[in-house]
Design a protein around this motif. Structure first.
Motif, short mmCIF file in Angstrom:
data_model
loop_
_atom_site.label_atom_id
_atom_site.label_comp_id
_atom_site.label_asym_id
_atom_site.label_seq_id
_atom_site.Cartn_x
_atom_site.Cartn_y
_atom_site.Cartn_z
N VAL A 47 -22.15 -67.89 111.31
CA VAL A 47 -21.89 -67.39 112.83
C VAL A 47 -20.32 -67.22 112.03
CG1 VAL A 47 -20.45 -67.15 115.09
CG2 VAL A 47 -23.35 -67.88 114.29
N ALA A 48 -19.24 -68.37 111.67
CA ALA A 48 -18.17 -68.37 111.31
C ALA A 48 -17.52 -67.15 109.74
CB ALA A 48 -17.66 -69.38 110.52
N ALA A 49 -19.06 -67.14 109.19
CA ALA A 49 -18.93 -66.66 108.35
C ALA A 49 -19.02 -64.53 108.62
CB ALA A 49 -20.17 -67.38 106.97
N MET A 50 -19.88 -64.24 109.17
CA MET A 50 -20.59 -63.67 110.16
C MET A 50 -19.18 -62.89 110.55
SD MET A 50 -22.79 -62.17 113.24
CE MET A 50 -22.55 -63.09 113.87
N LEU A 51 -18.01 -63.72 111.58
CA LEU A 51 -17.24 -63.46 112.29
C LEU A 51 -15.81 -63.23 111.16
CD1 LEU A 51 -16.95 -65.78 115.67
CD2 LEU A 51 -18.01 -63.28 115.09
N LYS A 52 -15.93 -64.28 110.60
CA LYS A 52 -14.80 -63.74 109.80
C LYS A 52 -14.56 -62.23 109.00
CE LYS A 52 -12.15 -67.03 106.44
NZ LYS A 52 -12.32 -68.32 105.60
N GLU A 84 -31.60 -71.84 117.00
CA GLU A 84 -30.57 -71.80 115.99
C GLU A 84 -30.79 -72.02 114.38
OE1 GLU A 84 -27.97 -74.77 117.51
OE2 GLU A 84 -27.64 -74.14 119.68
N HIS A 85 -31.46 -72.67 114.58
CA HIS A 85 -32.30 -72.97 112.35
C HIS A 85 -32.47 -71.02 112.54
CE1 HIS A 85 -30.35 -76.55 110.52
NE2 HIS A 85 -31.09 -76.77 112.37
N ALA A 86 -33.76 -70.83 113.18
CA ALA A 86 -34.37 -69.23 112.95
C ALA A 86 -33.11 -68.54 113.71
CB ALA A 86 -35.32 -69.20 114.61
N ALA A 87 -32.46 -68.38 113.71
CA ALA A 87 -31.33 -67.22 114.27
C ALA A 87 -30.37 -67.83 112.54
CB ALA A 87 -30.15 -67.50 115.27
N ALA A 88 -29.84 -69.18 112.53
CA ALA A 88 -29.03 -68.61 111.02
C ALA A 88 -30.29 -68.24 110.17
CB ALA A 88 -28.83 -70.49 110.91
N LEU A 138 -31.74 -65.69 110.30
CA LEU A 138 -31.94 -64.15 109.67
C LEU A 138 -30.49 -63.44 109.67
CD1 LEU A 138 -34.18 -64.05 113.47
CD2 LEU A 138 -35.00 -63.37 111.42
N ILE A 139 -29.75 -64.42 110.24
CA ILE A 139 -28.45 -63.92 109.58
C ILE A 139 -28.32 -64.01 107.86
CG2 ILE A 139 -25.88 -64.36 109.79
CD1 ILE A 139 -25.96 -65.46 112.45
N ASP A 140 -28.31 -65.18 107.31
CA ASP A 140 -28.11 -65.60 106.24
C ASP A 140 -28.84 -64.93 105.69
OD1 ASP A 140 -26.40 -67.51 106.85
OD2 ASP A 140 -27.62 -69.50 106.36
N SER A 141 -30.66 -64.73 105.60
CA SER A 141 -31.49 -63.77 104.85
C SER A 141 -30.72 -62.12 104.53
CB SER A 141 -32.60 -63.87 105.46
OG SER A 141 -32.82 -63.25 106.65
N GLY A 142 -30.32 -61.60 106.16
CA GLY A 142 -29.46 -61.03 106.01
C GLY A 142 -30.58 -59.25 106.47
N GLU A 143 -31.47 -60.32 107.12
CA GLU A 143 -32.25 -59.83 108.54
C GLU A 143 -31.21 -59.08 109.45
OE1 GLU A 143 -34.80 -58.27 107.45
OE2 GLU A 143 -36.01 -59.02 106.30
N LEU A 144 -30.59 -59.39 109.57
CA LEU A 144 -30.26 -59.99 110.79
C LEU A 144 -29.38 -58.28 110.69
CD1 LEU A 144 -29.80 -60.41 113.85
CD2 LEU A 144 -27.23 -61.57 113.50
N SER A 145 -28.48 -58.74 109.77
CA SER A 145 -27.75 -56.77 109.65
C SER A 145 -28.61 -55.88 109.26
CB SER A 145 -26.63 -57.38 107.81
OG SER A 145 -26.44 -58.26 108.12
#
Ligand SMILES: Cc1ncc(COP(=O)(O)O)c(C=O)c1O
Length: 486
Positions: free
Chosen positions: A175-180, A369-373, A375-382
């Motif tokens: 989340v911090a990386a995404m917000l930054k 929380e780990h599943a959400a991480a 999804l963010i890290d794999s780029g799927e969320l974007s």
């Protein structure tokens, strides 16, 4: 012949109920001891006698008596039978009438809930939400893959234990990386506390900021559950004006001179419910006032990703991180039911929030929380964000067209620059009253226009989400709305 207690017991035992009969006997005996109908030292009927009276197998009564003896409610008096343990105190006060406990009503003092629940109750008919996503668009396979991967990794590492109240380190980092990178917030994982959604973030922020006698400033039209959270924490709610450019700062300044203001709650990106964006000059003035009067700005950026008119605006937390408590959420981008939100704030604020999380629920749901991480890290969320942004942009245009087709000049609206809802105004409050009075009969459910008001003279309107309905559904709902006007 049955004694009176046996008769009353037999009336309460029913083999047709789902609980086993022996459990019903145990409960009835304990209730009668607790209520004073069976007093310490009194003898119970023999198991044979009671079984015959109840018409049940003797073994059932023996089992119940044995359990009650083992638990200390009854004691065995040898050949004389079974008695209520003499170690039990006689009840204080009067003997409760039989059946009084069966009503299940609270016998203690508590603060009752409001007359109307904050969330629209589930029910029949079409629900016109206030800007929810379309949950059907999220690929279930992605979600199950993320959960499966997280469950496997966490189980291997014995990671599903009691953990950090600030949330899973992996998600705080993501989340911090995404917000930054995407919103310009100068943060690291230490500035992030994972929460159970924006509403939870608002309640946590309220708990952190509000001391007895403090005021919280809100706009005259705003998000009712946030106001309710501030009020529940004991804040004096101070409404201020709102116009096309957002919150009126002259009102904020005047309110600060009259009150000890702990916080100003705003939704600057897409004002709730009116959808307007807070103009840059007002953002700067609000931050100025925050410095001058020492209040926190609670910036609720609940649907940041969905901005259609231009690139999303940078949050105030990007340029004044020390004066803002920033709340974001995955509810609109992914699914409300995941209950994942986050707060970005100075480290010492995050540590104080962690303490409150420890008091409220200890920690979040590590697996989610780990599943959400993941999804963010794999780029799927974007990828998902890009996909739904396009779909919602189409639905926004289509919704405006359907509004024009069905309601014509009887409704006034402006194309929302962002967010997932329209703010609809009507020619008069009488028309709105007619719509609201007839909605249930027409099979429509939506938030009441009064739910947005923090003062009675604020302009009324309806906030109707467009993202969760495809064009056909939107047309059907707005047709039904139009019929209320005919
Ligand atoms: C303005 C605003 N704040 C907060 C929330 C709560 O969202 P969450 O699901 O993240 O708790 C909503 C939900 O609709 C909202 O509209």
């Amino acid at each position: 012949m049955l004694r009176p207690w046996q008769i009353s017991l037999s009336q309460r035992i029913d083999a047709a109920r789902s609980e086993p009969v022996y459990m019903q006997i145990i409960q009835a005996v304990i209730r009668d001891i607790e209520s004073g109908r069976l007093t310490s030292g009194s003898y119970l009927p023999s198991s044979r006698e009671l079984a015959a009276g109840l018409g049940v197998n003797r073994k059932t009564v023996v089992l119940a008596y044995e359990d009650l003896i083992a638990q200390g409610w009854l004691s065995s008096a040898g050949t004389r039978g079974t008695m209520v343990s003499t170690a039990l105190p006689d009840p204080a006060g009067t003997v409760a009438p039989e059946g009084s406990e069966a009503s299940g009503q609270a016998e203690y003092r508590f603060i009752p809930g409001p007359e109307h629940p904050l969330a629209l109750p589930e029910g029949r008919g079409v629900k016109l939400d206030e800007g929810a996503p379309d949950g059907r668009l999220f690929p279930v396979e992605l979600l199950s893959r993320a959960y499966r991967g997280a469950a496997q990794r966490l189980t291997r590492a014995n990671g599903l234990q009691y953990r950090d109240p600030r949330g899973a380190p992996a998600l705080r980092k993501s989340v911090a990386a995404m917000l930054k990178s995407q919103r310009g917030l100068p943060v690291t994982a230490d500035n992030i506390c994972i929460t159970r959604g924006s509403q939870n973030s608002i309640f946590l922020a309220a708990s952190l900021l509000i001391r007895p006698g403090d005021a919280v400033i809100v706009e005259e039209l705003t998000y009712e559950p946030a106001v309710a959270a501030f009020a529940a924490r004991g804040a004096k709610i101070v409404p201020v004006g709102l116009d096309h450019d957002g919150i009126c700062l002259e009102d904020v300044e005047a309110a600060c001179r009259r009150n000890r203001v702990a916080a100003v709650f705003v939704t600057p990106h897409h004002q709730f419910p009116t959808t307007v964006a807070l103009r840059p000059e007002r953002r700067l003035r609000l931050l100025d006032l925050a410095r001058q009067f020492g209040f926190a700005v609670i910036e609720d950026d609940y649907d940041h990703e969905f901005h259609f008119a231009s690139q999303p605006l940078l949050p105030m937390a990007a340029y004044a991180p020390g004066r803002v408590i920033y709340a974001g959420s995955l509810s609109k981008l992914l699914l409300p039911a995941l209950r994942i939100g986050y707060i970005a704030a100075p480290v010492e604020v995050i540590e104080a929030l962690a303490h409150i999380v420890s008091l409220v629920d200890g920690m979040g749901n590590t697996l989610t929380e780990h599943a959400a991480a993941e999804l963010i890290d794999s780029g799927e969320l974007s990828r998902h964000a890009r996909k739904v942004r396009q779909i919602y942009a189409g639905r926004r245009t289509a919704f405006a067209q359907v509004l024009d087709d069905t309601l014509g000049d009887r409704v006034k609206y402006e194309m929302p620059p962002g967010g997932l809802a329209f703010w609809l105004r009507f020619a008069s409050d009488e028309i709105l009253d007619r719509i609201e009075a007839g909605a249930a009969g027409a099979g429509l459910r939506f938030a009441s226009s009064r739910s947005f008001q923090t003062r009675a003279d604020a302009p009324r309107g309806l906030r109707i989400g467009f993202a969760s309905l495809d064009e056909r559904e939107a047309r059907g709902a707005l047709e039904a709305l139009r019929q209320l006007l005919d």
